[in-house]
Design a protein around this motif. Structure first.
Motif, PDB file in Angstrom:
ATOM      1  N   ASN A  16       0.828  -1.203   0.000  1.00 23.82           N
ATOM      2  CA  ASN A  16       0.000   0.000   0.000  1.00 23.82           C
ATOM      3  C   ASN A  16       0.864   1.255   0.000  1.00 23.82           C
ATOM      4  O   ASN A  16       0.589   2.213  -0.735  1.00 23.82           O
ATOM      5  CB  ASN A  16      -0.950  -0.016   1.193  1.00 23.82           C
ATOM      6  N   ALA A  17       1.920   1.247   0.796  1.00 23.67           N
ATOM      7  CA  ALA A  17       2.838   2.390   0.830  1.00 23.67           C
ATOM      8  C   ALA A  17       3.506   2.583  -0.532  1.00 23.67           C
ATOM      9  O   ALA A  17       3.665   3.710  -0.999  1.00 23.67           O
ATOM     10  CB  ALA A  17       3.881   2.188   1.924  1.00 23.67           C
ATOM     11  N   TRP A  18       3.874   1.480  -1.190  1.00 22.83           N
ATOM     12  CA  TRP A  18       4.464   1.543  -2.532  1.00 22.83           C
ATOM     13  C   TRP A  18       3.483   2.189  -3.505  1.00 22.83           C
ATOM     14  O   TRP A  18       3.839   3.076  -4.281  1.00 22.83           O
ATOM     15  CB  TRP A  18       4.837   0.133  -2.992  1.00 22.83           C
ATOM     16  N   GLU A  19       2.242   1.731  -3.455  1.00 21.72           N
ATOM     17  CA  GLU A  19       1.222   2.260  -4.367  1.00 21.72           C
ATOM     18  C   GLU A  19       0.984   3.754  -4.125  1.00 21.72           C
ATOM     19  O   GLU A  19       0.924   4.537  -5.075  1.00 21.72           O
ATOM     20  CB  GLU A  19      -0.081   1.488  -4.183  1.00 21.72           C
ATOM     21  N   LEU A  20       0.867   4.142  -2.874  1.00 22.03           N
ATOM     22  CA  LEU A  20       0.643   5.553  -2.553  1.00 22.03           C
ATOM     23  C   LEU A  20       1.835   6.416  -2.960  1.00 22.03           C
ATOM     24  O   LEU A  20       1.673   7.542  -3.432  1.00 22.03           O
ATOM     25  CB  LEU A  20       0.342   5.729  -1.068  1.00 22.03           C
ATOM     26  N   HIS A  21       3.028   5.884  -2.777  1.00 23.47           N
ATOM     27  CA  HIS A  21       4.248   6.614  -3.134  1.00 23.47           C
ATOM     28  C   HIS A  21       4.284   6.920  -4.637  1.00 23.47           C
ATOM     29  O   HIS A  21       4.599   8.035  -5.050  1.00 23.47           O
ATOM     30  CB  HIS A  21       5.474   5.812  -2.717  1.00 23.47           C
ATOM     31  N   TYR A  22       3.997   5.925  -5.455  1.00 24.57           N
ATOM     32  CA  TYR A  22       4.119   6.088  -6.896  1.00 24.57           C
ATOM     33  C   TYR A  22       2.865   6.656  -7.559  1.00 24.57           C
ATOM     34  O   TYR A  22       2.928   7.118  -8.704  1.00 24.57           O
ATOM     35  CB  TYR A  22       4.512   4.769  -7.564  1.00 24.57           C
ATOM     36  N   ARG A  24       1.116   9.463  -7.129  1.00 23.96           N
ATOM     37  CA  ARG A  24       1.263  10.876  -7.480  1.00 23.96           C
ATOM     38  C   ARG A  24       2.296  11.053  -8.591  1.00 23.96           C
ATOM     39  O   ARG A  24       2.088  11.816  -9.532  1.00 23.96           O
ATOM     40  CB  ARG A  24       1.646  11.697  -6.261  1.00 23.96           C
ATOM     41  N   GLU A  25       3.416  10.355  -8.469  1.00 16.61           N
ATOM     42  CA  GLU A  25       4.473  10.489  -9.482  1.00 16.61           C
ATOM     43  C   GLU A  25       3.997  10.036 -10.858  1.00 16.61           C
ATOM     44  O   GLU A  25       4.297  10.673 -11.865  1.00 16.61           O
ATOM     45  CB  GLU A  25       5.709   9.692  -9.078  1.00 16.61           C
ATOM     46  N   VAL A  26       3.253   8.940 -10.903  1.00 14.37           N
ATOM     47  CA  VAL A  26       2.760   8.429 -12.180  1.00 14.37           C
ATOM     48  C   VAL A  26       1.747   9.407 -12.776  1.00 14.37           C
ATOM     49  O   VAL A  26       1.741   9.648 -13.985  1.00 14.37           O
ATOM     50  CB  VAL A  26       2.146   7.020 -12.021  1.00 14.37           C
ATOM     51  N   ARG A  27       0.908   9.980 -11.938  1.00 17.47           N
ATOM     52  CA  ARG A  27      -0.071  10.968 -12.428  1.00 17.47           C
ATOM     53  C   ARG A  27       0.634  12.197 -13.020  1.00 17.47           C
ATOM     54  O   ARG A  27       0.170  12.761 -13.993  1.00 17.47           O
ATOM     55  CB  ARG A  27      -1.009  11.403 -11.308  1.00 17.47           C
ATOM     56  N   GLU A  28       1.752  12.605 -12.435  1.00 18.04           N
ATOM     57  CA  GLU A  28       2.459  13.803 -12.887  1.00 18.04           C
ATOM     58  C   GLU A  28       3.381  13.537 -14.074  1.00 18.04           C
ATOM     59  O   GLU A  28       3.442  14.329 -15.002  1.00 18.04           O
ATOM     60  CB  GLU A  28       3.265  14.409 -11.736  1.00 18.04           C
ATOM     61  N   GLU A  29       4.130  12.430 -14.018  1.00 16.90           N
ATOM     62  CA  GLU A  29       5.168  12.168 -15.022  1.00 16.90           C
ATOM     63  C   GLU A  29       4.778  11.116 -16.052  1.00 16.90           C
ATOM     64  O   GLU A  29       5.417  11.012 -17.090  1.00 16.90           O
ATOM     65  CB  GLU A  29       6.452  11.719 -14.332  1.00 16.90           C
ATOM     66  N   GLY A  30       3.790  10.306 -15.754  1.00 17.65           N
ATOM     67  CA  GLY A  30       3.419   9.210 -16.639  1.00 17.65           C
ATOM     68  C   GLY A  30       4.132   7.926 -16.226  1.00 17.65           C
ATOM     69  O   GLY A  30       5.114   7.946 -15.485  1.00 17.65           O
ATOM     70  N   LEU A  31       3.655   6.818 -16.724  1.00 17.94           N
ATOM     71  CA  LEU A  31       4.179   5.510 -16.328  1.00 17.94           C
ATOM     72  C   LEU A  31       5.529   5.182 -16.969  1.00 17.94           C
ATOM     73  O   LEU A  31       6.415   4.636 -16.320  1.00 17.94           O
ATOM     74  CB  LEU A  31       3.170   4.419 -16.669  1.00 17.94           C
ATOM     75  N   ILE A  32       5.685   5.533 -18.219  1.00 17.98           N
ATOM     76  CA  ILE A  32       6.880   5.127 -18.976  1.00 17.98           C
ATOM     77  C   ILE A  32       8.191   5.543 -18.301  1.00 17.98           C
ATOM     78  O   ILE A  32       9.074   4.704 -18.118  1.00 17.98           O
ATOM     79  CB  ILE A  32       6.810   5.631 -20.432  1.00 17.98           C
TER      80      ILE A  32
END
Length: 77
Positions: A16-22, A24-32
């Motif tokens: 859960n901590a991993w998911e929450l951490h990433y 925001r970053e994925v929403r801002e920068e994208g997955l790739i």
């Protein structure tokens, strides 16, 4: 002996901590751009929680015997 329920709860909390951490970053920068970094991090979590414990000789024999009892012989044509 390891408390399985405790280990499972810790695994769920860590994931859960991993998911929450990433999230925001994925929403801002994208997955790739984050894909490799995310994979390395999740692999480390997985290895931590699935680390193989040293088994006794009796346990290996028992598991081996059970596996062989539950397999079917090969079919020949």
């Amino acid at each position: 002996m390891v408390n399985i329920e405790n280990s499972f709860n810790n695994f769920i909390l860590t994931m859960n901590a991993w998911e929450l951490h990433y999230y925001r970053e994925v929403r801002e920068e994208g997955l790739i751009p984050l894909k490799e970094k995310m994979k390395r991090h999740i692999d480390a979590i997985f290895l931590f929680f699935t680390e193989k414990r040293k088994e006794s000789r009796a346990a290996r024999y028992h598991c081996s015997a059970v596996t062989h009892l539950n397999t079917r012989p090969p079919k020949y044509s």
